[in-house]
Write an enzyme that holds these catalytic residues in place. Structure first.
Site, mmCIF file in Angstrom:
data_model
loop_
_atom_site.group_PDB
_atom_site.id
_atom_site.type_symbol
_atom_site.label_atom_id
_atom_site.label_comp_id
_atom_site.label_asym_id
_atom_site.label_seq_id
_atom_site.Cartn_x
_atom_site.Cartn_y
_atom_site.Cartn_z
ATOM 1 N N GLU A 139 0.841 -1.199 0.000
ATOM 2 C CA GLU A 139 0.000 0.000 0.000
ATOM 3 C C GLU A 139 0.875 1.247 0.000
ATOM 4 O O GLU A 139 2.101 1.164 0.066
ATOM 5 C CB GLU A 139 -0.930 -0.015 1.219
ATOM 6 C CG GLU A 139 -1.854 -1.213 1.244
ATOM 7 C CD GLU A 139 -2.725 -1.257 2.481
ATOM 8 O OE1 GLU A 139 -2.579 -0.376 3.342
ATOM 9 O OE2 GLU A 139 -3.543 -2.180 2.586
ATOM 10 N N HIS A 265 -9.522 10.689 3.743
ATOM 11 C CA HIS A 265 -9.376 9.740 2.646
ATOM 12 C C HIS A 265 -9.884 10.406 1.375
ATOM 13 O O HIS A 265 -10.983 10.970 1.353
ATOM 14 C CB HIS A 265 -10.170 8.464 2.924
ATOM 15 C CG HIS A 265 -9.712 7.299 2.107
ATOM 16 N ND1 HIS A 265 -9.943 7.211 0.755
ATOM 17 C CD2 HIS A 265 -9.022 6.178 2.447
ATOM 18 C CE1 HIS A 265 -9.418 6.089 0.300
ATOM 19 N NE2 HIS A 265 -8.849 5.449 1.303
ATOM 20 N N ARG A 314 -2.185 10.008 0.108
ATOM 21 C CA ARG A 314 -3.561 10.432 0.398
ATOM 22 C C ARG A 314 -3.726 11.939 0.515
ATOM 23 O O ARG A 314 -4.679 12.513 -0.015
ATOM 24 C CB ARG A 314 -4.028 9.791 1.717
ATOM 25 C CG ARG A 314 -4.361 8.332 1.591
ATOM 26 C CD ARG A 314 -4.824 7.782 2.919
ATOM 27 N NE ARG A 314 -5.109 6.361 2.780
ATOM 28 C CZ ARG A 314 -5.394 5.569 3.787
ATOM 29 N NH1 ARG A 314 -5.424 6.047 5.013
ATOM 30 N NH2 ARG A 314 -5.658 4.301 3.590
ATOM 31 N N HIS A 378 -11.210 10.425 7.776
ATOM 32 C CA HIS A 378 -10.937 8.991 7.823
ATOM 33 C C HIS A 378 -10.316 8.536 9.136
ATOM 34 O O HIS A 378 -10.756 7.552 9.720
ATOM 35 C CB HIS A 378 -10.017 8.627 6.659
ATOM 36 C CG HIS A 378 -9.774 7.163 6.494
ATOM 37 N ND1 HIS A 378 -10.800 6.243 6.384
ATOM 38 C CD2 HIS A 378 -8.624 6.442 6.397
ATOM 39 C CE1 HIS A 378 -10.299 5.024 6.237
ATOM 40 N NE2 HIS A 378 -8.980 5.115 6.251
ATOM 41 N N ARG A 413 -0.727 9.118 9.130
ATOM 42 C CA ARG A 413 -0.607 7.690 9.402
ATOM 43 C C ARG A 413 -0.275 6.898 8.136
ATOM 44 O O ARG A 413 -0.887 7.082 7.089
ATOM 45 C CB ARG A 413 -1.927 7.169 9.985
ATOM 46 C CG ARG A 413 -1.940 5.674 10.235
ATOM 47 C CD ARG A 413 -3.315 5.223 10.701
ATOM 48 N NE ARG A 413 -4.345 5.505 9.732
ATOM 49 C CZ ARG A 413 -4.651 4.732 8.695
ATOM 50 N NH1 ARG A 413 -3.981 3.620 8.488
ATOM 51 N NH2 ARG A 413 -5.622 5.063 7.869
#
Length: 578
Positions: A139, A265, A314, A378, A413
């Protein structure tokens, strides 16, 4: 602790020092009360049950109603060939934009692999490759395949199932569902030089003799209550995520840290102008498989914005979408995933069955149609400040998972580190807490000023925070948000109910978040200031801490060296999940 250089610009408003509530109509006892039933709370309960006489697990809805079950992507750990905790550490620090606690990150990545193996031993079934090993994916921000997943895009649901079944099989874990934590009870303990937590008041709905407000006397409380997503109009968080754990901790005297670092997000399904609350997440793995963003005219607007275009991190994609929405006056952009795989329908059903079913339930078929998307709240990287063993600065109070600020996430994060954080730090709490339990102590009279904000202001609060303290922030917008919050605090509730309790918590956390965001005059990670577009380590390497004394909050800046690594920039693959 130093005052922030511009601390005087933050509003000083009086918030409720405690929630207005009826006196407790019942009392019970437990050595440890755990508030929250996601991966963090369930892990803490399972670990503590053999180490203390009585564990009481409290959840605001049913056991499965928290954020864990919604995690699409997976859980990150150095489990694959060629991967190491050191490499996982590097990726986490880079994503955190200089604001991570390096010691906390090392705890996370070194203890993470065994924590995941224990989760598997507890019955969680992860996807395997053809050789029978864990099927690991990659990811955004990860430079190794280290994401374990289940059911394609249903990892959280599988973890929640396994942990719930393990808790149900243990008769010495008492569970109270439909229970809102109202406030912590404090007692004066000369051994700690002040107050410590000695209980918690709950409002329980439909639990027989424990209906209504009651008190649980205990020797420690573990907060595992999740995040603050309902602060904003649109979020991927469930309806229970109203910042309750952060608010009760703040009112009791614990410190909140890094609240301004809220991750939005970029690709959340847009359901219309009047849609509020939890929205469907469209995993970034969909873009990783070849989907791309377009505007109403079909322009691929991410081209030229970042070298990775649609696969940018993101925060970059979320800001680009918002800017394009403002430029075009449109309420959303589009995700084109119609071309995935040689047989698009079969590909979607195999790789993203949950997302496919959810999109179709809202009238959009990703196999043949564009998906309307817009950024939504998010994940909260900040929360109740803790040390490496989950201790807060209020004796007797521990925190783990999204409600906590352990230091591992920094300003942004890293994808799929959140489930791992809940596992690792709950295990650490369970190791130290039994040896730190102090004798039973009665609560002292609560002299904090009680108050309650009317539940009817929630929508205005959420719309204000979305517009003024969302993806794009500026001093005028944040100042306006503060002024509106001042007004909303004064709208007193005319009845005592859960809506008003939750709304008061939302106002409390929104105030702290907006003040910290106003004071941080830079752009770092998920905190974007249009009026201060550059990162500024000279002035803002450190953390904003929020404290409260009888309803009055103060915000102070704690400087600390940036925790960056001197590394070349590397391509970041697509991220997904939580």
């Amino acid at each position: 602790m130093l005052d922030a250089p511009n601390a005087g610009t933050a509003a000083t408003r009086r918030l409720p020092g405690r929630l207005t509530a009826p006196p407790p109509g019942w009392t019970t006892r437990a050595d440890v009360v755990i508030i929250g039933s996601g991966i963090a709370g369930l892990t803490a309960a399972l670990r503590l049950r053999k180490r203390v006489d009585k564990v009481l697990l409290v959840t605001k809805d049913v056991l499965s109603a928290g954020s864990t079950q919604w995690a699409q992507g997976g859980i990150a750990a150095a489990l694959g060939p060629g991967d190491t905790p050191e490499q996982h550490e590097v990726d986490t620090l880079v994503a955190g934009a200089g604001a991570c606690d390096r010691d906390a990150v090392r705890v996370l990545v070194n203890e993470g692999p065994e924590a995941v193996r224990e989760l598997i031993r507890r019955g969680a079934v992860f996807d395997l490759d053809e050789g029978g090993d864990l099927s690991l994916t990659r990811e955004g921000g990860h430079h190794r395949d280290r994401i374990a997943h289940a059911g394609g895009d249903a990892t959280g649901a599988e973890i929640q199932r396994a942990l719930m079944e393990a808790v149900a099989a243990r008769s010495n874990i008492e569970v109270i569902q439909h229970a809102l934590a109202v406030d912590l009870l404090l007692g004066h303990d000369e051994a700690v030089g002040g107050n410590r937590v000695v209980g918690v008041t709950l409002h329980v709905m439909g639990e027989g003799q424990r209906d209504g407000v009651g008190a649980v006397l205990c020797r420690a409380v573990v907060l595992a209550s999740g995040g603050l997503g309902q602060v904003f109009s649109q979020t991927t968080n469930p309806v229970v995520s109203t910042g309750d754990g952060m608010a009760v901790a703040l009112r009791a005297g614990a410190t909140l840290r890094d609240l301004e670092f809220v991750q939005f997000h970029p690709t959340v399904m847009w359901l219309g102008p009047d849609s509020r609350g939890q929205q469907p997440l469209i995993s970034e793995a969909v873009r990783g498989e070849g989907a791309f963003l377009v505007d109403d005219d079909g322009n691929r607007f991410m081209q030229g914005v970042h070298p990775l275009a649609d696969l940018a991190p993101r925060d970059v994609v979320a800001k680009a979408i918002m800017k394009r929405m403002l430029e075009t006056g449109k309420p959303h952009m589009w995700l084109d995933a119609r071309h995935l795989g040689p047989d698009s329908a079969a590909f979607w059903e195999r790789r993203f069955p949950t997302i496919l079913a959810t999109a179709r339930s809202h009238g959009v078929d990703p196999v043949t149609e564009l998906i309307p998307v817009a950024p939504a709240c998010h994940y909260a990287s900040g929360g109740v400040r803790t040390d490496l063993d989950g201790r807060t600065d209020l004796p007797g109070l521990y925190a783990t998972g999204e409600v906590a600020c352990s230091g591992v996430h920094g300003a942004n994060r890293l994808a799929s580190n959140s489930l791992l954080e809940g596992l690792v730090f709950s295990r650490r709490i369970a190791k130290v807490l039994p040896g730190e339990l102090r004798p039973w102590l009665d609560p002292v009279p609560d002299t904090r000023t009680a108050g309650l904000v009317a539940g009817g202001v929630r929508r205005e609060l959420q719309e204000t925070m979305t517009a003024k303290a969302g993806v794009l922030r500026s001093a005028p917008g944040l100042s306006e948000a503060g002024a509106i919050l001042d007004k909303l605090v004064g709208v007193a509730a005319d009845q005592i109910d859960q809506d008003s309790w939750e709304t008061t918590n939302l106002v409390t956390i929104s105030s702290a978040l907006a003040d910290a965001a106003l004071l941080r005059e830079e752009t770092r990670g998920s905190h974007w200031r249009e009026d201060f577009p550059e990162r500024d380590d000279e002035h803002w390497a450190g953390h904003f801490d929020v404290r409260m004394s009888d309803g009055v909050t103060t915000v102070a800046f704690t400087p600390s060296p940036a925790t960056d690594l001197d590394l070349p920039e590397l391509p970041e693959p697509a991220e997904e999940g939580r």
